[in-house]
Scaffold this active site. Structure first.
Site, PDB file in Angstrom:
ATOM      1  N   ASP A 105     -21.685 -17.627 -38.129  1.00 26.38           N
ATOM      2  CA  ASP A 105     -22.735 -16.737 -37.390  1.00 26.38           C
ATOM      3  C   ASP A 105     -23.296 -17.544 -36.313  1.00 26.38           C
ATOM      4  O   ASP A 105     -23.375 -18.776 -36.551  1.00 26.38           O
ATOM      5  CB  ASP A 105     -23.687 -16.254 -38.238  1.00 26.38           C
ATOM      6  CG  ASP A 105     -24.462 -17.224 -39.025  1.00 26.38           C
ATOM      7  OD1 ASP A 105     -23.770 -18.124 -39.640  1.00 26.38           O
ATOM      8  OD2 ASP A 105     -25.605 -16.848 -39.117  1.00 26.38           O
ATOM      9  N   GLU A 120     -25.425 -18.319 -42.204  1.00 28.94           N
ATOM     10  CA  GLU A 120     -26.323 -19.504 -42.153  1.00 28.94           C
ATOM     11  C   GLU A 120     -27.583 -19.667 -41.703  1.00 28.94           C
ATOM     12  O   GLU A 120     -28.523 -20.289 -42.155  1.00 28.94           O
ATOM     13  CB  GLU A 120     -25.319 -20.591 -41.634  1.00 28.94           C
ATOM     14  CG  GLU A 120     -25.758 -21.999 -41.949  1.00 28.94           C
ATOM     15  CD  GLU A 120     -26.946 -22.422 -41.025  1.00 28.94           C
ATOM     16  OE1 GLU A 120     -27.564 -23.622 -41.457  1.00 28.94           O
ATOM     17  OE2 GLU A 120     -27.066 -22.047 -39.813  1.00 28.94           O
TER      18      GLU A 120
HETATM   19 ZN   LIG Z   1     -25.716 -24.349 -37.188  1.00 35.76          ZN
END
Ligand SMILES: [Zn+2]
Length: 375
Positions: free
Chosen positions: A85, A146
């Site tokens: 992401d 993340e």
């Molecule tokens: Zn990163």
């Protein structure tokens, strides 16, 4: 430079990187890139699956390298880890390559965070397999979410991986940096409650939630608190119209510290400041504190640090121990029982439209990963 490692095709890894950054993959919409990466892993013979642990049919991409040329003499399988992401503004990235540096066109982030690492991992696998040499047994983990709290690393079934140690490539430091120390981080959201009233007719009946928030913030120490600790007020929202005493204000804050004690103290100080600010105007406050991730500290003789340092040197880099104020999937994998380390990739100006990375560092990171996989 030939250090006994098969060489990296710089043009090929650059082309692969440019293709990846053009695939939109904002947090919670990683489906398209996940599908591409599953296919890219399968091409050289990696068994790839999506664990579907994310929202809207998304999830982590998990790959297991075949055992055909895996040499158990290397020891336990390792996991090569990067996140799929990206932050906003990150839709419709148009990469520009100039003077050996890749940037966006200035309207979006680039997405080197963390697609440089993804491209480098894919390139390293292709290079190692093409060399025909025996390699360390390994898994691959491409995570979702993340940037919103390492959600993919939280949700991945570690039993689906053979690896017990993970190499994460998600630090902006120069290649060679082994992040051995990171802070514990908390997000703190304070919702101040006052009482609405007409600002011109009966302000006496009102209680200003904005004033409560302002008083609270003025009581806080912010910025760099000490060598190990930082604190920030990042977002304020409050009120509805100019001529009403505002009944609600929301303040989003964070603090990070390398030291557990200083971390607890700073959370307590910010909490107390909020309560005092609310009390000073006769209002109330609800405070939600969430520990985003736990810090870790690796010693220089930790096997994962030694293995990383050895690979970095063989790839032509000077290995050095570093610390960072940022977190990565390593912070979430470690408390879950995985050994993990985060390594520098030399990506620059992360999370901004100036984000950039040198082409030589995309190839350099691939070389480091090759060195991790073969002797
Ligand atoms: Zn990163």
């Amino acid at each position: 430079m030939n250090l006994g490692l098969p060489s990296i095709d710089e043009n090929r890894v650059l082309a692969s990187f440019l293709e990846l950054v053009k695939i939109d993959s904002p947090t919670f919409a990683e489906q398209a890139i996940a599908a591409t990466l599953e296919a890219r892993l399968r091409a050289p013979g990696i068994a790839a699956t999506n664990d579907l642990s994310g929202p809207h049919g998304g999830g982590n991409v998990i790959g297991r390298a075949p055992d055909t040329r895996a040499d158990p003499a290397f020891g336990e399988p390792i996991c090569l880890c990067a996140h799929m992401d990206t932050v906003q503004p990150g839709l419709g990235v148009k990469p520009v390559v100039e003077d050996g540096i890749v940037r966006s066109d200035g309207t979006t982030i680039l997405g080197a965070d963390n697609k440089q690492a993804i491209a480098a991992i894919l390139e390293a696998i292709q290079t190692v397999f093409a060399s025909g040499r025996s390699h360390r047994p390994f898994d691959v983990l491409f995570t979702w979410g993340e940037e919103k709290g390492h959600l993919g690393a939280h949700s991945v079934d570690l039993g689906a991986l053979r690896a017990t140690s993970a190499y994460v490539f998600d630090a902006g430091d120069e290649i060679g940096t082994i992040i051995a120390e990171t802070p514990t981080a908390a997000s703190i959201v304070a919702t101040f409650h006052g009482r609405a009233a007409h600002a011109g007719i009966e302000p006496e009946r009102g209680i200003s939630a904005i004033q409560a928030a302002a008083l609270a913030i003025s009581r806080m120490r912010l910025g760099r608190i000490d060598l190990d600790t930082t604190a920030n007020v990042g977002l304020i929202e409050g009120g509805t119209v100019r001529n009403a005493v505002p009944e609600r204000a929301v303040v989003q804050m964070e603090t990070r510290s390398m030291r557990a004690e200083a971390f607890e103290e700073q959370v307590a100080a910010m909490t107390t400041a909020c309560q005092e600010g609310a009390a000073a105007v006769g209002g109330t406050v609800d405070i939600e504190t969430h520990v985003s991730y736990r810090g870790f500290r690796l010693t220089p003789d930790d096997p994962i640090v030694l293995t990383a340092a050895d690979a970095l040197r063989r790839a032509g880099y000077e290995a050095r121990i570093g610390r960072t104020g940022g977190g990565s999937d390593a912070n979430t994998l470690i408390p879950r029982g995985m050994r993990a380390v985060n390594l520098g990739t030399a990506m620059k100006d992360l999370h901004s439209v100036r984000e950039n990375v040198r082409v030589s560092d995309i190839a350099g990171l691939a070389r480091v990963i090759v060195a991790l996989l073969i002797r």
